[in-house]
Design a protein around this motif. Structure first.
Motif, PDB file in Angstrom:
ATOM      1  N   LYS A 256       0.031 -12.952 -11.535  1.00  0.00           N
ATOM      2  CA  LYS A 256       1.083 -12.046 -12.003  1.00  0.00           C
ATOM      3  C   LYS A 256       0.500 -10.927 -12.858  1.00  0.00           C
ATOM      4  O   LYS A 256       0.941  -9.775 -12.773  1.00  0.00           O
ATOM      5  N   LYS A 257      -0.511 -11.250 -13.665  1.00  0.00           N
ATOM      6  CA  LYS A 257      -1.155 -10.206 -14.476  1.00  0.00           C
ATOM      7  C   LYS A 257      -1.816  -9.153 -13.581  1.00  0.00           C
ATOM      8  O   LYS A 257      -1.751  -7.949 -13.840  1.00  0.00           O
ATOM      9  N   VAL A 258      -2.475  -9.620 -12.511  1.00  0.00           N
ATOM     10  CA  VAL A 258      -3.103  -8.692 -11.565  1.00  0.00           C
ATOM     11  C   VAL A 258      -2.045  -7.811 -10.904  1.00  0.00           C
ATOM     12  O   VAL A 258      -2.227  -6.596 -10.761  1.00  0.00           O
ATOM     13  N   MET A 259      -0.919  -8.421 -10.517  1.00  0.00           N
ATOM     14  CA  MET A 259       0.164  -7.645  -9.904  1.00  0.00           C
ATOM     15  C   MET A 259       0.693  -6.591 -10.865  1.00  0.00           C
ATOM     16  O   MET A 259       1.001  -5.456 -10.463  1.00  0.00           O
ATOM     17  N   ASN A 260       0.804  -6.948 -12.147  1.00  0.00           N
ATOM     18  CA  ASN A 260       1.329  -5.998 -13.130  1.00  0.00           C
ATOM     19  C   ASN A 260       0.369  -4.833 -13.358  1.00  0.00           C
ATOM     20  O   ASN A 260       0.794  -3.699 -13.583  1.00  0.00           O
ATOM     21  N   VAL A 261      -0.935  -5.111 -13.297  1.00  0.00           N
ATOM     22  CA  VAL A 261      -1.921  -4.033 -13.469  1.00  0.00           C
ATOM     23  C   VAL A 261      -1.844  -3.052 -12.303  1.00  0.00           C
ATOM     24  O   VAL A 261      -1.934  -1.837 -12.483  1.00  0.00           O
ATOM     25  N   PHE A 262      -1.674  -3.583 -11.083  1.00  0.00           N
ATOM     26  CA  PHE A 262      -1.660  -2.736  -9.881  1.00  0.00           C
ATOM     27  C   PHE A 262      -0.234  -2.470  -9.396  1.00  0.00           C
ATOM     28  O   PHE A 262       0.010  -2.378  -8.182  1.00  0.00           O
ATOM     29  N   THR A 263       0.694  -2.330 -10.326  1.00  0.00           N
ATOM     30  CA  THR A 263       2.095  -2.089  -9.962  1.00  0.00           C
ATOM     31  C   THR A 263       2.248  -0.900  -9.026  1.00  0.00           C
ATOM     32  O   THR A 263       3.038  -0.938  -8.072  1.00  0.00           O
ATOM     33  N   ASN A 264       1.497   0.156  -9.259  1.00  0.00           N
ATOM     34  CA  ASN A 264       1.616   1.381  -8.464  1.00  0.00           C
ATOM     35  C   ASN A 264       0.726   1.367  -7.230  1.00  0.00           C
ATOM     36  O   ASN A 264       0.742   2.334  -6.454  1.00  0.00           O
ATOM     37  N   TYR A 265      -0.050   0.320  -7.047  1.00  0.00           N
ATOM     38  CA  TYR A 265      -1.023   0.288  -5.945  1.00  0.00           C
ATOM     39  C   TYR A 265      -0.980  -1.065  -5.224  1.00  0.00           C
ATOM     40  O   TYR A 265      -2.004  -1.723  -5.029  1.00  0.00           O
ATOM     41  N   GLY A 266       0.228  -1.448  -4.820  1.00  0.00           N
ATOM     42  CA  GLY A 266       0.403  -2.740  -4.164  1.00  0.00           C
ATOM     43  C   GLY A 266      -0.363  -2.853  -2.860  1.00  0.00           C
ATOM     44  O   GLY A 266      -0.959  -3.895  -2.564  1.00  0.00           O
ATOM     45  N   PHE A 267      -0.373  -1.784  -2.054  1.00  0.00           N
ATOM     46  CA  PHE A 267      -1.078  -1.834  -0.780  1.00  0.00           C
ATOM     47  C   PHE A 267      -2.581  -2.013  -1.008  1.00  0.00           C
ATOM     48  O   PHE A 267      -3.230  -2.809  -0.308  1.00  0.00           O
ATOM     49  N   PHE A 268      -3.126  -1.302  -1.975  1.00  0.00           N
ATOM     50  CA  PHE A 268      -4.555  -1.455  -2.288  1.00  0.00           C
ATOM     51  C   PHE A 268      -4.858  -2.875  -2.758  1.00  0.00           C
ATOM     52  O   PHE A 268      -5.860  -3.473  -2.353  1.00  0.00           O
ATOM     53  N   LEU A 269      -3.993  -3.429  -3.605  1.00  0.00           N
ATOM     54  CA  LEU A 269      -4.205  -4.791  -4.104  1.00  0.00           C
ATOM     55  C   LEU A 269      -4.193  -5.796  -2.950  1.00  0.00           C
ATOM     56  O   LEU A 269      -5.014  -6.731  -2.932  1.00  0.00           O
ATOM     57  N   ASN A 270      -3.298  -5.593  -1.987  1.00  0.00           N
ATOM     58  CA  ASN A 270      -3.252  -6.486  -0.835  1.00  0.00           C
ATOM     59  C   ASN A 270      -4.564  -6.451  -0.065  1.00  0.00           C
ATOM     60  O   ASN A 270      -5.102  -7.493   0.334  1.00  0.00           O
ATOM     61  N   GLN A 271      -5.120  -5.239   0.143  1.00  0.00           N
ATOM     62  CA  GLN A 271      -6.405  -5.118   0.849  1.00  0.00           C
ATOM     63  C   GLN A 271      -7.548  -5.720   0.037  1.00  0.00           C
ATOM     64  O   GLN A 271      -8.427  -6.395   0.582  1.00  0.00           O
ATOM     65  N   LEU A 272      -7.512  -5.516  -1.260  1.00  0.00           N
ATOM     66  CA  LEU A 272      -8.576  -6.018  -2.128  1.00  0.00           C
ATOM     67  C   LEU A 272      -8.647  -7.538  -2.104  1.00  0.00           C
ATOM     68  O   LEU A 272      -9.725  -8.126  -1.969  1.00  0.00           O
ATOM     69  N   THR A 273      -7.478  -8.176  -2.217  1.00  0.00           N
ATOM     70  CA  THR A 273      -7.467  -9.637  -2.255  1.00  0.00           C
ATOM     71  C   THR A 273      -7.688 -10.253  -0.876  1.00  0.00           C
ATOM     72  O   THR A 273      -8.026 -11.433  -0.777  1.00  0.00           O
ATOM     73  N   ASN A 274      -7.510  -9.461   0.188  1.00  0.00           N
ATOM     74  CA  ASN A 274      -7.824  -9.954   1.531  1.00  0.00           C
ATOM     75  C   ASN A 274      -9.321  -9.840   1.816  1.00  0.00           C
ATOM     76  O   ASN A 274      -9.994 -10.826   2.110  1.00  0.00           O
TER      77      ASN A 274
END
Length: 492
Positions: A82-100
């Motif tokens: 959840k902390k990671v999601m809150n940091v990347f609130t504006n960059y959800g698509f990038f976060l999805n690629q990063l964690t994949n």
């Protein structure tokens, strides 16, 4: 009386007897005092160690350690996600690629080592059809996408409660595709879970959006349970013929195909509301800004009027505009989360291997309230802490009650199935396939092993003949039985 005529034992004296008792009592008292004084001098930690050494076996202690570490790592894993999601609130698509993509080189290195230096991955495993991995990866990619994008505007406690809805979804799909039948207790538990999820969503349904919850993204997150349930069902069908699939080999190809499919899901962002909206021409800039955020650089920052010093209407944090970036130390949080996530999944395997699915289910049930309590602590979550509300507490208790009912029903059903199939002989036992997921779309808190029913081979002529001879009272020679290489009497 002469000395020769004196008795061997002198007459008993009452005073002597009393003195003897007193001496014995004093000796016993002295021994007790010594023990008490020694216990007093002994440190508390040593006393605890000695108690556990005497009452708990080494195997039980190992299982307890694994269970505790699993629960702790699971709670920390949920908080960090959840902390990671809150940091990347504006960059959800990038976060999805990063964690994949982030896990592909890790699993690739482990698989390469196993192929080159061990025999853990035989040729039969390597010849497993790639298209089956691709389907599993595609389902997990859709799940991960909905989790990450929806989770950005779904509070941590609500995420934990919505996760439990995967149980009724999986039951429904199992009923349709696997022809699975459930007991009244399991069905009752499932309906109670659904009721708890509805109660948990009431604040979003009636109170509108807040900084941590948006109704649209709450339902977006909830939808992720459908592809996740399909993924569970597919594993039960697609991997039914696999007796020993190496978990790292499976994880590598799952992560690879999940990453590839997840990359082409960006068109969905075109129709999403802020903050996850992303037009087609914004894909590359969004990835660049997300990469900067990972490095700790803010792209969206507050903009002020140079004359008045007021916040500009076009600036982030103005009115209903999207929030500004808060990317300081983002890469540290992401790396810690990924490391904890790997250890967390290792503990999943250890608990299931050494303690079994029943203990694992109990540990999962304990995790849910502990995680939600941790989300409310400000010293843990900081400004992201989510205080308890009456409805969230009610939803938690309802879901826990439903989970308890469902798991009790599952245990009763398994015992009846084992008794009916003659458990203990090895015939008719079920095979438990463990496929933990190491990515944001994994749900350790609702994880349940996939039960695949072993196919029972038809009875051979030899087996039927031996049965017939047994009923007639004719003994089959042991040498004849030893030459048969199956439980059904197939001859070598």
């Amino acid at each position: 009386m002469s000395e020769e005529e004196q008795p061997l034992l002198s007459p008993l004296n009452e005073n002597d007897i009393e003195n003897d008792y007193k001496e014995e009592e004093e000796e016993e008292k002295g021994d007790i005092d010594k023990l008490f004084n020694n216990a007093k001098k002994q440190p508390l930690l040593e006393k605890v160690k000695e108690y556990f050494r005497k009452t708990i076996s080494k195997k039980t202690a190992t299982i307890l350690i694994y269970v505790v570490l699993y629960i702790l790592s699971g709670v920390v894993n949920s908080l960090l996600l959840k902390k990671v999601m809150n940091v990347f609130t504006n960059y959800g698509f990038f976060l999805n690629q990063l964690t994949n993509y982030g896990y592909v080189p890790i699993f690739g290195a482990i698989v390469l080592y196993k192929i080159l230096f061990t025999n853990d991955i035989p040729k039969d495993t390597r010849s497993f059809p790639q298209w089956k991995f691709a389907i599993m990866g595609a389902l997990d990619a859709v799940t991960g996408y909905f989790v990450v994008i929806g989770g950005i505007k779904t509070s941590g406690p609500l995420q934990q409660l919505l996760n439990q809805s995967v149980i009724p979804f999986t039951m429904l799909l199992s009923f349709i595709f696997l022809k699975e039948r459930y007991s009244i207790i399991q069905l009752g538990g499932s309906f109670i879970i659904i009721g708890g999820v509805v109660v948990s969503l009431i604040p979003s349904l009636t109170g509108g959006n807040s900084s941590s919850n948006m109704l649209f993204y709450n339902f977006f997150y909830l939808i992720s349970m459908i592809p996740y349930a399909f993924s569970n069902i597919y594993k039960a069908i697609g991997f039914a013929a696999v007796e020993d699939m190496d978990v790292w080999y499976l994880q590598y190809f799952d992560a690879l195909y999940q990453s590839l499919v997840g990359t082409v899901l960006f068109p969905i962002n075109n129709w999403l509301p802020p903050p996850s909206d992303m037009k087609f021409n914004q894909v590359i800039p969004q990835i660049e800004a997300g990469a900067k955020c990972f490095g700790g650089i803010n792209t969206l920052a507050e903009q002020f009027n140079s004359t008045t010093g007021d916040l500009l209407p076009t600036s982030c944090n103005y009115g209903d505009n999207i929030g500004c970036d808060n990317c300081h130390g983002a890469w540290i949080i992401v790396l810690i989360y990924m490391a904890v996530n790997v250890f967390y999944n290792v503990f999943i395997l250890l608990v299931l291997k050494h303690a079994g699915a029943t203990v694992f289910s109990i540990a999962n049930t304990l995790r849910l309230p502990l995680t939600n309590i941790a989300f409310s602590f400000q010293f843990v979550m900081g400004s992201d802490a989510t205080p308890f509300s009456g409805l969230s507490v009610a939803g938690l208790f309802i879901i826990l009650f439903g989970l308890g009912g469902y798991r009790v029903g599952s245990m009763i059903k398994q015992k009846k199935a084992a008794a009916a199939s003659g458990a203990g002989s090895g015939d008719g036992e079920n095979q438990v396939v463990i496929v933990p997921k190491v990515f944001p779309g994994q749900f350790g808190e609702v994880f349940s092993p996939i039960i695949i029913k072993k196919k029972i081979p038809p009875k051979s002529q030899t087996h039927l003949r031996n049965q017939f001879f047994g009923k007639l009272g004719i003994a089959v020679p042991e040498s004849k039985l030893r030459n048969q290489n199956s439980v059904y009497g197939d001859e070598a």
